[in-house]
Design an enzyme around this catalytic site. Structure first.
Site, PDB file in Angstrom:
ATOM      1  N   GLU A   1      -0.442   1.911   9.058  1.00 25.21           N
ATOM      2  CA  GLU A   1      -1.708   2.321   9.640  1.00 25.21           C
ATOM      3  C   GLU A   1      -1.447   2.794  11.064  1.00 25.21           C
ATOM      4  OE1 GLU A   1      -2.081  -0.217   7.316  1.00 25.21           O
ATOM      5  OE2 GLU A   1      -3.474   0.955   6.115  1.00 25.21           O
TER       6      GLU A   1
ATOM      7  N   CYS B   1      -3.412   7.547  -1.780  1.00 24.92           N
ATOM      8  CA  CYS B   1      -4.736   7.574  -2.434  1.00 24.92           C
ATOM      9  C   CYS B   1      -5.841   8.069  -1.521  1.00 24.92           C
ATOM     10  CB  CYS B   1      -5.116   6.186  -2.926  1.00 24.92           C
ATOM     11  SG  CYS B   1      -3.750   5.147  -3.366  1.00 24.92           S
TER      12      CYS B   1
ATOM     13  N   HIS C   1     -12.745   5.181  -3.032  1.00 25.79           N
ATOM     14  CA  HIS C   1     -11.703   4.285  -2.510  1.00 25.79           C
ATOM     15  C   HIS C   1     -11.956   2.833  -2.933  1.00 25.79           C
ATOM     16  CE1 HIS C   1      -7.957   4.293  -0.512  1.00 25.79           C
ATOM     17  NE2 HIS C   1      -8.288   3.381   0.373  1.00 25.79           N
TER      18      HIS C   1
ATOM     19  N   CYS D   1      -4.784  -0.469  -7.166  1.00 25.48           N
ATOM     20  CA  CYS D   1      -3.625  -0.771  -6.307  1.00 25.48           C
ATOM     21  C   CYS D   1      -3.469  -2.265  -6.056  1.00 25.48           C
ATOM     22  CB  CYS D   1      -3.710  -0.003  -4.995  1.00 25.48           C
ATOM     23  SG  CYS D   1      -4.885  -0.654  -3.784  1.00 25.48           S
TER      24      CYS D   1
ATOM     25  N   CYS E   1       0.853  -1.203   0.000  1.00 18.59           N
ATOM     26  CA  CYS E   1       0.000   0.000   0.000  1.00 18.59           C
ATOM     27  C   CYS E   1       0.881   1.242   0.000  1.00 18.59           C
ATOM     28  CB  CYS E   1      -0.890  -0.039   1.243  1.00 18.59           C
ATOM     29  SG  CYS E   1      -1.735   1.513   1.586  1.00 18.59           S
TER      30      CYS E   1
ATOM     31  N   GLU F   1      -6.177  -6.073   4.049  1.00 15.63           N
ATOM     32  CA  GLU F   1      -6.734  -4.788   3.636  1.00 15.63           C
ATOM     33  C   GLU F   1      -7.767  -4.969   2.523  1.00 15.63           C
ATOM     34  OE1 GLU F   1      -4.287  -1.629   1.944  1.00 15.63           O
ATOM     35  OE2 GLU F   1      -5.208  -0.308   3.414  1.00 15.63           O
TER      36      GLU F   1
ATOM     37  N   TYR G   1      -9.232   0.316  -5.243  1.00 18.34           N
ATOM     38  CA  TYR G   1      -8.761  -1.059  -5.023  1.00 18.34           C
ATOM     39  C   TYR G   1      -8.701  -1.866  -6.317  1.00 18.34           C
ATOM     40  CZ  TYR G   1      -8.552  -0.836   0.052  1.00 18.34           C
ATOM     41  OH  TYR G   1      -8.190  -0.549   1.348  1.00 18.34           O
TER      42      TYR G   1
ATOM     43  N   THR H   1      -4.448   4.974   7.210  1.00 17.71           N
ATOM     44  CA  THR H   1      -3.403   4.642   6.244  1.00 17.71           C
ATOM     45  C   THR H   1      -2.505   5.850   5.977  1.00 17.71           C
ATOM     46  OG1 THR H   1      -4.833   3.017   5.202  1.00 17.71           O
ATOM     47  CG2 THR H   1      -3.059   3.899   3.858  1.00 17.71           C
TER      48      THR H   1
HETATM   49 FE1  SF4 Z   1      -3.366   1.799  -0.002  1.00 18.21          FE
HETATM   50 FE2  SF4 Z   1      -4.692   0.881  -2.106  1.00 18.21          FE
HETATM   51 FE3  SF4 Z   1      -5.910   2.492  -0.342  1.00 18.21          FE
HETATM   52 FE4  SF4 Z   1      -4.007   3.406  -2.022  1.00 18.21          FE
HETATM   53  S1  SF4 Z   1      -6.040   2.581  -2.588  1.00 18.21           S
HETATM   54  S2  SF4 Z   1      -4.217   3.866   0.149  1.00 18.21           S
HETATM   55  S3  SF4 Z   1      -2.612   1.674  -2.095  1.00 18.21           S
HETATM   56  S4  SF4 Z   1      -5.132   0.417   0.012  1.00 18.21           S
HETATM   57 FE    FE Z   2      -6.835   1.169   1.966  1.00 13.84          FE
END
Ligand code: SF4
Ligand code: FE
Length: 484
Positions: free
Chosen positions: A258, A104, A293, A300, A100, A448, A297, A191
């Protein structure tokens, strides 16, 4: 100011007086702390890639606020093309860090707060949108990393914020002053919180009038008076404190992060407030941030999945079985699952639409389907990676044993796979798989995938709301010739 390099970003963190606790101790120099540093390196990658010509199209964009080129992590999406590029950027950074990369949450919060404040102002004649535009210009001009903070500790899940025995279990306003507000409470599992320059706070659930002191959104510097952070621990995190543990780390340079962020009567000036008691808009803000968000996902986790699939294939090579048909089939299955997630990320972006404020938001139903799949597929991808890797992934002796004058040669002899590959390389690839499936990066990949951006049930609620079952029933009745 122009775009920062990764090194400049890291130096900029040193100037902050962020109050950080790690393993029970206050840490002044968190930037060089071996447990924290890999997560900083991951964020630094979002700066370094933006400097490279080949990635500029994905990593940067022209700001609609300033007309300048900004890092895409600070950008308000201006089209569905921007939404698609966001997902592609996240896949790229996932591939480069295998974990991660944290930045983001800020980007997703910017886009949600921008459109929601516009609509609050329209309804209430407030000036939140103006406040937020001014704030985001400051963020873009200084190329900052911002923690978009939503999740409260929540206490008794059966009770609303104002009904909790301890009122601080949801972040709330405790005082109104002539020039701002004072807030108290906490945000949990945040995060990238410690290595952000700023925090952008949002409420965690839809609220009723009785909860209006909890309906609050604002921005503060990470080192604001009264703010402190306690780092969450990860599996195998203390391996990072061991000497010469390089091989045992699996992913030496990068990690996620985190933390529990505590607000002990923190003052927020008026011009940094974006929601203050207009409780009926809390739900809209939550839904939009979560939607963005959940789209994220589909980028990422796919990038990290690419690395894991590659690692499993390398492990098969090192075991001498690259041609075994069942292993090939497992790798195909992993690719199929991973690309399905990518399809979801791209689809909810391509189907995005313009908000009243002018930025673009994703298709909410498809974004929630995306994240629902993410709560499952990475688990299956991990299962297949572990199947291919073999049990050695979790029974292998430590780097210390491999380096020992007494037993090192024995380890190297008995843990060798194909003769042409050094035993150390085999260890490295197995430790990388361990890292992503069970170790430090599992926080940013496997678990996650379940709980980040909302646990599975949160998506199912949205899917039931957005799925338009009545229209589907009508379709069926028409085809079946049922007249009403
Ligand atoms: Fe982390 Fe993925 Fe959330 Fe970006 S989108 S903060 S990489 S979990
Ligand atoms: Fe996340």
């Amino acid at each position: 100011m122009s775009l920062m390099t990764g090194a400049e970003y890291i130096e900029s963190l040193r100037k902050l007086k962020t109050k950080v606790y790690v393993l029970g101790e206050r840490v002044e120099n968190f930037v060089d702390h071996p447990i924290v540093r890999p997560s900083i390196n991951s964020v630094a990658m979002t700066y370094d890639l933006a400097q490279q010509d080949e990635y500029k199209d994905l990593m940067t964009a022209k700001s609609n606020l300033t007309g300048e080129i900004v890092n895409r992590f600070c950008h308000l999406h201006q089209s569905t093309d921007d939404l698609v590029k966001k997902v592609k950027m996240q896949r790229l950074v996932g591939q480069k860090t295998a974990t991660c990369f944290q930045r983001c949450v800020g980007m997703d919060a910017f886009n949600a707060v921008y459109s929601t404040t516009f609509e609050i102002d329209k309804a209430h004649g407030t000036h939140y949108h103006e406040n937020f535009v001014k704030y985001l210009k400051f963020v873009q001009e200084n190329d900052l990393t911002v923690d978009g903070a939503m999740t409260d500790p929540k206490g008794d899940r059966g009770l609303s914020p104002s009904k909790q025995e301890d009122p601080d279990l949801f972040l709330h306003i405790v005082e109104r002053r002539p020039d701002g507000i004072v807030v108290r409470g906490a945000k949990a599992h945040q995060t990238g919180s410690i290595n952000s320059h700023e925090h952008l706070i949002m409420p965690t659930i839809a609220m009723k009038e009785e909860d209006k002191a909890y309906a609050v959104s604002f921005a503060i510097p990470t080192d604001a008076e009264g703010l402190l952070m306690i780092l969450g621990r990860q599996s195998c995190d203390t391996r990072k404190l061991e000497e010469n543990a390089d091989v045992d780390l699996g992913n030496k340079n990068f990690g996620g992060q985190e933390a529990l962020v505590v607000f002990d009567d923190v003052f927020v000036p008026d011009d940094r407030i974006f929601l203050c008691k207009e409780y009926e808009f809390a739900g809209m803000l939550v839904e939009r941030f979560a939607g963005y968000h959940r789209q994220s996902y589909g980028g990422c986790k796919v990038g990290v999945g690419d690395v894991l699939i590659g690692a499993a294939a390398v492990a098969a090579d090192y075991n001498g079985v690259p041609k075994a048909s069942h292993l090939k089939d497992k790798l195909i299955e992993m690719i199929h699952l991973n690309e399905t997630l990518y399809c979801c990320g791209i689809a909810c972006s391509a189907e995005g639409k313009k908000t009243e404020a002018g930025n673009y938001e994703i298709d909410l139903l498809l974004a929630n389907v995306c994240k629902q799949n993410v709560t499952r597929f990475p688990y299956e991808i991990c299962r297949l990676a572990e199947d291919i890797a073999g049990g050695l992934m979790v029974t292998m002796p430590s780097a210390k044993d491999f380096n020992s004058p007494e037993v090192g040669d024995i380890c190297k002899k008995y843990f060798k796979g194909v003769a042409s590959v050094p035993t150390e390389d085999r260890m490295r690839i197995l430790r990388l798989i361990e890292n992503m499936c069970l170790g430090a990066s599992a926080v940013g990949y496997r678990t996650e995938s379940m709980h980040g951006a909302g646990s599975p049930q949160a998506q199912r609620i949205m899917i039931s709301r957005q799925g338009n079952l009545e229209a589907k029933k009508k379709l069926a009745k028409t085809i079946a010739g049922i007249k009403e």
